[in-house]
Design a protein around this motif. Structure first.
Motif, PDB file in Angstrom:
ATOM      1  N   LYS A   8      66.002  52.660  40.926  1.00 31.68           N
ATOM      2  CA  LYS A   8      64.831  52.301  40.126  1.00 31.68           C
ATOM      3  C   LYS A   8      63.558  52.243  40.965  1.00 31.68           C
ATOM      4  O   LYS A   8      62.556  51.645  40.560  1.00 31.68           O
ATOM      5  N   THR A   9      63.571  52.904  42.113  1.00 34.60           N
ATOM      6  CA  THR A   9      62.418  52.847  43.010  1.00 34.60           C
ATOM      7  C   THR A   9      61.233  53.652  42.500  1.00 34.60           C
ATOM      8  O   THR A   9      60.103  53.447  42.948  1.00 34.60           O
ATOM      9  N   VAL A 118      59.758  53.640  52.817  1.00 33.21           N
ATOM     10  CA  VAL A 118      60.894  52.709  52.819  1.00 33.21           C
ATOM     11  C   VAL A 118      61.042  52.112  54.213  1.00 33.21           C
ATOM     12  O   VAL A 118      61.291  52.841  55.170  1.00 33.21           O
ATOM     13  N   ARG A 147      53.814  45.079  52.635  1.00 31.43           N
ATOM     14  CA  ARG A 147      53.810  45.767  51.336  1.00 31.43           C
ATOM     15  C   ARG A 147      52.548  45.429  50.546  1.00 31.43           C
ATOM     16  O   ARG A 147      51.951  46.314  49.928  1.00 31.43           O
ATOM     17  N   LEU A 154      58.538  50.227  49.847  1.00 30.30           N
ATOM     18  CA  LEU A 154      59.820  49.699  49.405  1.00 30.30           C
ATOM     19  C   LEU A 154      60.535  49.012  50.570  1.00 30.30           C
ATOM     20  O   LEU A 154      60.407  49.437  51.715  1.00 30.30           O
ATOM     21  N   GLY A 156      64.148  47.660  52.331  1.00 28.04           N
ATOM     22  CA  GLY A 156      65.576  47.966  52.338  1.00 28.04           C
ATOM     23  C   GLY A 156      66.287  47.396  53.548  1.00 28.04           C
ATOM     24  O   GLY A 156      65.691  46.709  54.386  1.00 28.04           O
ATOM     25  N   CYS A 169      71.985  42.061  49.292  1.00 29.90           N
ATOM     26  CA  CYS A 169      71.715  42.869  48.100  1.00 29.90           C
ATOM     27  C   CYS A 169      71.632  41.998  46.848  1.00 29.90           C
ATOM     28  O   CYS A 169      70.882  42.296  45.913  1.00 29.90           O
ATOM     29  N   ASN A 172      68.206  40.326  45.234  1.00 31.06           N
ATOM     30  CA  ASN A 172      67.250  41.091  44.418  1.00 31.06           C
ATOM     31  C   ASN A 172      65.892  41.241  45.113  1.00 31.06           C
ATOM     32  O   ASN A 172      64.885  41.508  44.460  1.00 31.06           O
ATOM     33  N   ASP A 175      64.934  46.904  47.623  1.00 28.90           N
ATOM     34  CA  ASP A 175      64.926  48.050  46.716  1.00 28.90           C
ATOM     35  C   ASP A 175      65.967  49.087  47.097  1.00 28.90           C
ATOM     36  O   ASP A 175      66.438  49.846  46.241  1.00 28.90           O
ATOM     37  N   VAL A 176      66.310  49.123  48.385  1.00 29.97           N
ATOM     38  CA  VAL A 176      67.127  50.215  48.924  1.00 29.97           C
ATOM     39  C   VAL A 176      68.165  49.656  49.898  1.00 29.97           C
ATOM     40  O   VAL A 176      67.897  48.686  50.617  1.00 29.97           O
ATOM     41  N   THR A 196      75.144  47.995  43.722  1.00 30.66           N
ATOM     42  CA  THR A 196      73.851  48.675  43.802  1.00 30.66           C
ATOM     43  C   THR A 196      73.565  49.447  42.519  1.00 30.66           C
ATOM     44  O   THR A 196      72.423  49.506  42.066  1.00 30.66           O
ATOM     45  N   MET A 201      69.536  49.756  42.648  1.00 30.61           N
ATOM     46  CA  MET A 201      69.016  49.960  44.000  1.00 30.61           C
ATOM     47  C   MET A 201      69.157  51.425  44.418  1.00 30.61           C
ATOM     48  O   MET A 201      70.085  52.116  43.999  1.00 30.61           O
TER      49      MET A 201
END
Length: 298
Positions: A8-9, A118, A147, A154, A156, A169, A172, A175-176, A196, A201
């Motif tokens: 969903k990035t 990322v 950010r 993003l 990660g 993870c 929440n 993102d990655v 994921t 993710m």
């Protein structure tokens, strides 16, 4: 080149990416030295070839040759930044919030870019102390501030051990995730990849070719099979067949390696989704019976 949504990035990414470690690793037996003038030129040419063929994701790390990999990638980004997404990494060990932010700033300079798409914590196995240091010790806050400044997009993390990354993870806050997952190391398939997928993710894979371990093992166990190119394609096909996997980070040193990988990705149509692969003996028995027309008993 085939592209997929990176979870969903909001990024649409190529199935295969340029893995940046080879631009910092010397392999004299194969004539590879990215620290030499000729090796550096070849690495830059390889990245250009990847972009020319439609690969739009490059993954590297500040820790790859103390920034050497990033500096090589920067030589390409200075003229082709809008053609790709770039991922890099920052350590979480022995570092504080300020150190994290300074590390990312240094990566930006080496890669000659104003933002990193990322940014990932460069991790192996996360214990409770690591989790607390990242989430509550200011490190994650540092990335969040970057950010807000538009210097990273993003957030990660990377992990050698899928199970140890579950708690991070589940926050929440990321993102990655980039995980060690391949034909011989399939722990991520048992838990992390389902998580994921549920959370949307983005999933990138490290060590897709097992870092050569599978091939080296086969040299001893089955020398004839080890000589076949099929071992390499087998590793790649395994990952291309898992719908939970978005990006396969492949280390590619020479342009011909890029061409080979792109051709395989473009020509391969998975016959199954690894998600549905039976992973327990009872399921193997049941599916074997169904294939042969036997109705399972109650």
């Amino acid at each position: 080149m085939k592209y997929v949504d990176f979870g969903k990035t909001g990024l649409k990414v190529s199935r295969i990416a340029v893995g940046g470690y080879p631009f910092a690793g010397v392999n004299k037996a194969q004539g590879w030295d990215p620290y030499s003038d000729e090796g550096r030129k070849t690495a830059i040419h390889t990245i250009h070839t990847a972009l020319d063929l439609g690969i739009n994701y490059i993954d590297t790390a500040a820790g790859y040759g103390n920034g050497h990999s990033e500096s090589i990638i920067g030589e390409v980004l200075k003229t082709r930044r809008d053609e790709c997404f770039v991922a890099s990494k920052v350590s979480y060990k022995g570092i504080d919030k300020r150190g994290v932010m300074e590390s990312v700033e240094a990566s930006l300079k080496r890669m000659q870019t104003e933002h990193i798409d990322v940014i990932q914590f460069h991790g192996g196995i996360y214990d409770n102390e690591s989790y607390d240091h990242i989430v509550n010790g200011g490190l994650l806050e540092g990335l969040q501030e970057l950010r807000q400044q538009g210097k990273v997009r993003l957030l990660g993390l990377t992990t050698e051990d899928a199970h140890s990354a579950l708690n991070l993870c589940n926050t929440n806050l990321f993102d990655v995730v980039q995980v060690n997952y391949n034909i011989i190391y399939q722990a991520a398939a048992l838990h992390l990849l389902d998580l994921t997928s549920e959370k949307g993710m983005g999933v990138a894979i490290m060590r897709p070719m097992t870092s050569g371990i599978f091939q080296r093992l086969m040299e001893y166990l089955s020398p004839n099979m080890a000589q076949h190119e099929d071992l390499y394609s087998l590793c790649l096909k395994f990952l291309l067949s898992d719908s939970r996997v978005h990006i396969i980070n492949a280390g590619m040193r020479w342009p011909e390696e890029v061409e080979r990988n792109v051709q395989l990705v473009d020509s391969y149509d998975p016959p199954l989704d690894i998600v549905n692969l039976p992973r327990m003996t009872v399921k193997i028995y049941e599916t074997d019976d169904l294939r042969n027309g036997f109705v399972p008993s109650n």
